[in-house]
Scaffold this motif. Structure first.
Motif, PDB file in Angstrom:
ATOM      1  N   ASN A  73      29.936 -62.161 -29.124  1.00 46.14           N
ATOM      2  CA  ASN A  73      29.485 -63.358 -28.436  1.00 46.14           C
ATOM      3  C   ASN A  73      28.193 -62.962 -27.725  1.00 46.14           C
ATOM      4  N   ASN A  74      27.075 -63.283 -28.334  1.00 51.59           N
ATOM      5  CA  ASN A  74      25.788 -62.869 -27.752  1.00 51.59           C
ATOM      6  C   ASN A  74      25.524 -63.562 -26.422  1.00 51.59           C
ATOM      7  N   GLY A  75      26.054 -64.764 -26.264  1.00 50.33           N
ATOM      8  CA  GLY A  75      25.859 -65.463 -25.003  1.00 50.33           C
ATOM      9  C   GLY A  75      26.556 -64.769 -23.841  1.00 50.33           C
ATOM     10  N   LEU A  76      27.719 -64.180 -24.136  1.00 47.33           N
ATOM     11  CA  LEU A  76      28.471 -63.476 -23.105  1.00 47.33           C
ATOM     12  C   LEU A  76      28.211 -61.972 -23.134  1.00 47.33           C
ATOM     13  N   ASN A  77      27.404 -61.542 -24.091  1.00 51.10           N
ATOM     14  CA  ASN A  77      27.078 -60.120 -24.208  1.00 51.10           C
ATOM     15  C   ASN A  77      28.316 -59.262 -24.440  1.00 51.10           C
ATOM     16  N   THR A  78      29.176 -59.727 -25.332  1.00 50.18           N
ATOM     17  CA  THR A  78      30.423 -59.010 -25.595  1.00 50.18           C
ATOM     18  C   THR A  78      30.650 -58.777 -27.082  1.00 50.18           C
ATOM     19  N   LEU A  79      31.430 -57.758 -27.357  1.00 50.24           N
ATOM     20  CA  LEU A  79      31.846 -57.396 -28.699  1.00 50.24           C
ATOM     21  C   LEU A  79      33.365 -57.280 -28.676  1.00 50.24           C
ATOM     22  N   HIS A  80      34.020 -57.655 -29.774  1.00 49.32           N
ATOM     23  CA  HIS A  80      35.470 -57.606 -29.809  1.00 49.32           C
ATOM     24  C   HIS A  80      35.960 -56.983 -31.111  1.00 49.32           C
ATOM     25  N   LEU A  81      37.173 -56.464 -31.050  1.00 50.19           N
ATOM     26  CA  LEU A  81      37.852 -55.988 -32.245  1.00 50.19           C
ATOM     27  C   LEU A  81      39.294 -56.476 -32.173  1.00 50.19           C
ATOM     28  N   GLN A  82      39.615 -57.429 -33.002  1.00 47.27           N
ATOM     29  CA  GLN A  82      40.983 -57.926 -33.100  1.00 47.27           C
ATOM     30  C   GLN A  82      41.734 -57.065 -34.092  1.00 47.27           C
ATOM     31  N   MET A  83      42.841 -56.482 -33.634  1.00 48.88           N
ATOM     32  CA  MET A  83      43.620 -55.575 -34.461  1.00 48.88           C
ATOM     33  C   MET A  83      45.006 -56.183 -34.653  1.00 48.88           C
ATOM     34  N   ILE A  84      45.429 -56.336 -35.903  1.00 47.60           N
ATOM     35  CA  ILE A  84      46.777 -56.815 -36.199  1.00 47.60           C
ATOM     36  C   ILE A  84      47.457 -55.825 -37.134  1.00 47.60           C
ATOM     37  N   THR A  85      48.764 -55.935 -37.194  1.00 49.33           N
ATOM     38  CA  THR A  85      49.555 -55.066 -38.075  1.00 49.33           C
ATOM     39  C   THR A  85      49.136 -53.606 -37.918  1.00 49.33           C
ATOM     40  N   VAL A  86      49.076 -53.172 -36.695  1.00 50.25           N
ATOM     41  CA  VAL A  86      48.635 -51.797 -36.447  1.00 50.25           C
ATOM     42  C   VAL A  86      49.706 -50.809 -36.885  1.00 50.25           C
ATOM     43  N   ASN A  87      49.286 -49.586 -37.141  1.00 47.82           N
ATOM     44  CA  ASN A  87      50.225 -48.537 -37.534  1.00 47.82           C
ATOM     45  C   ASN A  87      49.856 -47.256 -36.790  1.00 47.82           C
ATOM     46  N   PRO A  88      50.731 -46.262 -36.787  1.00 46.39           N
ATOM     47  CA  PRO A  88      50.463 -45.038 -36.012  1.00 46.39           C
ATOM     48  C   PRO A  88      49.149 -44.351 -36.378  1.00 46.39           C
ATOM     49  N   GLU A  89      48.678 -44.540 -37.612  1.00 44.52           N
ATOM     50  CA  GLU A  89      47.408 -43.935 -38.028  1.00 44.52           C
ATOM     51  C   GLU A  89      46.211 -44.567 -37.328  1.00 44.52           C
ATOM     52  N   ASP A  90      46.415 -45.686 -36.642  1.00 44.87           N
ATOM     53  CA  ASP A  90      45.342 -46.326 -35.876  1.00 44.87           C
ATOM     54  C   ASP A  90      45.212 -45.732 -34.475  1.00 44.87           C
ATOM     55  N   THR A  91      46.096 -44.838 -34.117  1.00 47.62           N
ATOM     56  CA  THR A  91      46.038 -44.209 -32.801  1.00 47.62           C
ATOM     57  C   THR A  91      44.770 -43.386 -32.658  1.00 47.62           C
ATOM     58  N   ALA A  92      43.986 -43.694 -31.632  1.00 48.98           N
ATOM     59  CA  ALA A  92      42.706 -43.012 -31.421  1.00 48.98           C
ATOM     60  C   ALA A  92      42.052 -43.558 -30.155  1.00 48.98           C
ATOM     61  N   VAL A  93      40.987 -42.906 -29.747  1.00 51.40           N
ATOM     62  CA  VAL A  93      40.105 -43.482 -28.739  1.00 51.40           C
ATOM     63  C   VAL A  93      39.071 -44.320 -29.487  1.00 51.40           C
ATOM     64  N   TYR A  94      38.941 -45.569 -29.093  1.00 54.37           N
ATOM     65  CA  TYR A  94      38.023 -46.489 -29.759  1.00 54.37           C
ATOM     66  C   TYR A  94      36.751 -46.637 -28.924  1.00 54.37           C
ATOM     67  N   TYR A  95      35.618 -46.494 -29.607  1.00 49.84           N
ATOM     68  CA  TYR A  95      34.315 -46.549 -28.955  1.00 49.84           C
ATOM     69  C   TYR A  95      33.492 -47.724 -29.461  1.00 49.84           C
ATOM     70  N   CYS A  96      32.811 -48.352 -28.538  1.00 51.81           N
ATOM     71  CA  CYS A  96      31.844 -49.394 -28.840  1.00 51.81           C
ATOM     72  C   CYS A  96      30.467 -48.736 -28.932  1.00 51.81           C
ATOM     73  N   ALA A  97      29.644 -49.192 -29.878  1.00 52.33           N
ATOM     74  CA  ALA A  97      28.319 -48.606 -30.044  1.00 52.33           C
ATOM     75  C   ALA A  97      27.296 -49.687 -30.358  1.00 52.33           C
ATOM     76  N   ALA A  98      26.043 -49.420 -29.999  1.00 55.65           N
ATOM     77  CA  ALA A  98      24.965 -50.390 -30.225  1.00 55.65           C
ATOM     78  C   ALA A  98      23.707 -49.676 -30.708  1.00 55.65           C
ATOM     79  N   ARG A  99      22.927 -50.397 -31.516  1.00 56.18           N
ATOM     80  CA  ARG A  99      21.640 -49.855 -31.959  1.00 56.18           C
ATOM     81  C   ARG A  99      20.594 -50.955 -31.850  1.00 56.18           C
ATOM     82  N   PRO A 100      19.352 -50.582 -31.457  1.00 57.49           N
ATOM     83  CA  PRO A 100      18.291 -51.583 -31.255  1.00 57.49           C
ATOM     84  C   PRO A 100      17.657 -52.025 -32.555  1.00 57.49           C
TER      85      PRO A 100
END
Length: 124
Positions: A73-100
């Motif tokens: 949402n560029n108006g709110l300056n936010t990024l999202h990740l909707q995760m469904i049907t997760v499994n143990p292999e999704d366990t991790a630290v999740y990082y947001c990143a940006a490039r100009p």
């Protein structure tokens, strides 16, 4: 200077859902490509999903296709990740990143700005 702050991580059971958010501050992320990466214990940081600066193109790693959805949402300056049907292999630290640059990429070295990460733990 752009700053990124992730939120929304936590403990979830396998098969459940989680929504990660990344709040940007310091400047607008409009027209900048954004991405999510993750790093599990003992493993290298890996690409998860990316979105271009105008929300016209998205990329996903094969293991999350059909389960994760990246959005912004560029108006709110936010990024999202909707995760469904997760499994143990999704366990991790999740990082947001940006490039100009508006073009999204799977290459982590192309991203100049990173958040501190949010822990996602999926129990079996």
């Amino acid at each position: 200077q752009l700053q990124l702050l992730e939120s929304g991580g936590g403990l979830v059971q396998a098969g459940g859902s989680l929504r990660l958010s990344c709040a940007a501050s310091g400047r607008t992320i409009a027209a900048w490509a954004m991405a999510w990466f993750r790093q599990a214990p003992g493993k290298e940081r890996e690409f998860v999903a990316a979105i271009d600066g105008f929300s016209t193109t998205t990329y996903y790693v094969d293991s999350v296709k059909g389960r994760f959805t990246i959005s912004r949402n560029n108006g709110l300056n936010t990024l999202h990740l909707q995760m469904i049907t997760v499994n143990p292999e999704d366990t991790a630290v999740y990082y947001c990143a940006a490039r100009p640059n508006a073009d999204a990429t799977r290459d982590l070295w192309q991203y100049n700005y990173w958040g501190q990460g949010t822990q996602v733990t999926v129990s079996a």
